[in-house]
Write a protein that holds these residues in place. Structure first.
Motif, PDB file in Angstrom:
ATOM      1  N   ALA A  42       2.669  10.143   7.924  1.00 15.44           N
ATOM      2  CA  ALA A  42       3.588   9.563   8.907  1.00 15.44           C
ATOM      3  C   ALA A  42       2.970   8.352   9.605  1.00 15.44           C
ATOM      4  O   ALA A  42       3.668   7.377   9.904  1.00 15.44           O
ATOM      5  CB  ALA A  42       3.984  10.622   9.930  1.00 15.44           C
ATOM      6  N   THR A  43       1.658   8.412   9.862  1.00 14.97           N
ATOM      7  CA  THR A  43       1.004   7.302  10.572  1.00 14.97           C
ATOM      8  C   THR A  43       1.050   6.010   9.764  1.00 14.97           C
ATOM      9  O   THR A  43       1.237   4.923  10.322  1.00 14.97           O
ATOM     10  CB  THR A  43      -0.464   7.657  10.876  1.00 14.97           C
ATOM     11  N   ILE A  44       0.911   6.148   8.442  1.00 16.29           N
ATOM     12  CA  ILE A  44       0.967   4.968   7.573  1.00 16.29           C
ATOM     13  C   ILE A  44       2.381   4.410   7.520  1.00 16.29           C
ATOM     14  O   ILE A  44       2.591   3.187   7.559  1.00 16.29           O
ATOM     15  CB  ILE A  44       0.477   5.311   6.155  1.00 16.29           C
ATOM     16  N   PHE A  58       6.345   0.169   8.474  1.00 12.90           N
ATOM     17  CA  PHE A  58       7.746  -0.199   8.718  1.00 12.90           C
ATOM     18  C   PHE A  58       8.101  -0.292  10.205  1.00 12.90           C
ATOM     19  O   PHE A  58       9.269  -0.405  10.554  1.00 12.90           O
ATOM     20  CB  PHE A  58       8.667   0.817   8.036  1.00 12.90           C
ATOM     21  N   ARG A  59       7.062  -0.206  11.058  1.00  9.86           N
ATOM     22  CA  ARG A  59       7.267  -0.289  12.506  1.00  9.86           C
ATOM     23  C   ARG A  59       8.239   0.782  13.004  1.00  9.86           C
ATOM     24  O   ARG A  59       9.142   0.526  13.804  1.00  9.86           O
ATOM     25  CB  ARG A  59       7.769  -1.688  12.899  1.00  9.86           C
ATOM     26  N   LEU A  60       7.997   1.973  12.532  1.00 11.17           N
ATOM     27  CA  LEU A  60       8.807   3.116  12.948  1.00 11.17           C
ATOM     28  C   LEU A  60       8.214   3.750  14.201  1.00 11.17           C
ATOM     29  O   LEU A  60       7.006   3.664  14.437  1.00 11.17           O
ATOM     30  CB  LEU A  60       8.866   4.173  11.838  1.00 11.17           C
ATOM     31  N   ALA A 110       8.913   8.132  12.030  1.00  7.90           N
ATOM     32  CA  ALA A 110       7.918   8.229  10.960  1.00  7.90           C
ATOM     33  C   ALA A 110       7.802   9.664  10.447  1.00  7.90           C
ATOM     34  O   ALA A 110       7.673   9.895   9.238  1.00  7.90           O
ATOM     35  CB  ALA A 110       6.567   7.736  11.457  1.00  7.90           C
ATOM     36  N   LYS A 111       7.838  10.632  11.356  1.00 14.25           N
ATOM     37  CA  LYS A 111       7.778  12.041  10.947  1.00 14.25           C
ATOM     38  C   LYS A 111       8.995  12.410  10.102  1.00 14.25           C
ATOM     39  O   LYS A 111       8.882  13.105   9.097  1.00 14.25           O
ATOM     40  CB  LYS A 111       7.693  12.945  12.177  1.00 14.25           C
ATOM     41  N   LEU A 169       7.805   6.231  -1.307  1.00  9.80           N
ATOM     42  CA  LEU A 169       6.819   6.785  -2.237  1.00  9.80           C
ATOM     43  C   LEU A 169       5.881   5.729  -2.802  1.00  9.80           C
ATOM     44  O   LEU A 169       4.895   6.061  -3.457  1.00  9.80           O
ATOM     45  CB  LEU A 169       7.515   7.535  -3.378  1.00  9.80           C
ATOM     46  N   GLN A 170       6.162   4.465  -2.533  1.00 15.54           N
ATOM     47  CA  GLN A 170       5.242   3.403  -2.937  1.00 15.54           C
ATOM     48  C   GLN A 170       4.109   3.247  -1.933  1.00 15.54           C
ATOM     49  O   GLN A 170       3.114   2.578  -2.205  1.00 15.54           O
ATOM     50  CB  GLN A 170       5.996   2.075  -3.045  1.00 15.54           C
ATOM     51  N   VAL A 171       4.260   3.880  -0.770  1.00 17.09           N
ATOM     52  CA  VAL A 171       3.253   3.783   0.289  1.00 17.09           C
ATOM     53  C   VAL A 171       2.222   4.879   0.085  1.00 17.09           C
ATOM     54  O   VAL A 171       2.566   6.050  -0.028  1.00 17.09           O
ATOM     55  CB  VAL A 171       3.905   3.918   1.680  1.00 17.09           C
ATOM     56  N   GLU A 172       0.968   4.510   0.030  1.00 19.06           N
ATOM     57  CA  GLU A 172      -0.106   5.485  -0.160  1.00 19.06           C
ATOM     58  C   GLU A 172      -1.109   5.399   0.982  1.00 19.06           C
ATOM     59  O   GLU A 172      -1.219   4.400   1.640  1.00 19.06           O
ATOM     60  CB  GLU A 172      -0.822   5.259  -1.492  1.00 19.06           C
TER      61      GLU A 172
END
Length: 230
Positions: free
Chosen positions: A163-165, A170-172, A177-178, A227-230
């Motif tokens: 969630a932190t990433i 995306f500036r959530l 984010a959660k 899912l592209q975010v790691e």
């Protein structure tokens, strides 16, 4: 697009994902058989385990020959191996699985799906979709007694990006984010609301905000992006 339209699209997404999964699983079974034909040392269940597909090997009588670790991770009190058989607590599902296994008494055919998938309900969890695939491996293969492969698709949350990433990318807000993290694991908004202990309306409002900030319009687009975010 309205929230109702998005919810309808989410329902269609789940049906489409299920169709794609069946086709994909069939292909993985074929790959496992070809690997054995080429003399690979790994058993079919081990080959499928490397592809993160929970699988159970059955002999001609429906007894369990082998189980991979991906399948073991699915087991609980609702579905597990007992006395060399797959045991499911739900009586209706148990009967359907027994009938499906009985259909495999004839010669196996790799290119066909013998039975319809069996939906196994679980207490306090989403169900497991069980499929039984005829399997014909090479005679010289150590797993030549394998007559069928049973695959398990446990619906529900899967590992997703932190969630932190997602918040930084995306500036959530922390709450958004959660929610996005749970949505990325394939869960619908209602399941996310339950897990986060928020109302469905709050979850839907947060999802609308996530759509806006990620410039996506459907859950399928959002999941593919997250899912592209790691």
């Amino acid at each position: 697009m309205t929230v109702l339209e998005k919810e309808t699209d989410i329902g269609n997404l789940r049906a489409e994902e299920e169709r794609i999964l069946a086709t994909f699983t069939r292909r993985l079974i074929e790959i496992a058989a070809v690997s054995g034909a080429r003399g690979a040392a790994a058993s079919p269940t081990a080959t499928l385990n490397a592809m993160r597909l929970p699988a159970i090997a059955l002999d001609r009588h429906g007894f369990v020959v082998d189980v991979n670790s991906a399948a073991e991770a699915v087991f609980d009190n609702n579905i597990k191996i007992k006395d060399r058989r797959l045991f499911v607590r739900d009586l209706d599902s148990r009967t359907l699985i027994k009938d499906a296994i009985d259909q495999l008494s004839g010669p196996p055919r790799l290119n066909s799906l013998a039975v319809e998938p069996v939906i196994v309900p679980r207490t306090d969890k989403l169900p497991v979709i069980v499929r039984i695939w005829p399997f014909e491996g090479p005679e010289h293969h150590p797993g030549q007694e394998i007559h069928a492969l049973m695959t398990l698709n446990a619906l529900g949350p899967r590992p997703g990006p932190p969630a932190t990433i997602l918040a930084k990318t995306f500036r959530l807000t922390p709450s958004e984010a959660k929610l996005a993290c749970i949505i990325a694991r394939g869960a619908p908004p209602d399941i996310a609301a339950r897990e986060l202990k928020i109302s469905r309306e709050t979850a839907r409002n947060q999802l609308k905000s996530v759509f806006a900030k990620t410039d996506t319009h459907r859950q399928s687009e959002l999941v593919a992006l997250l899912l592209q975010v790691e």
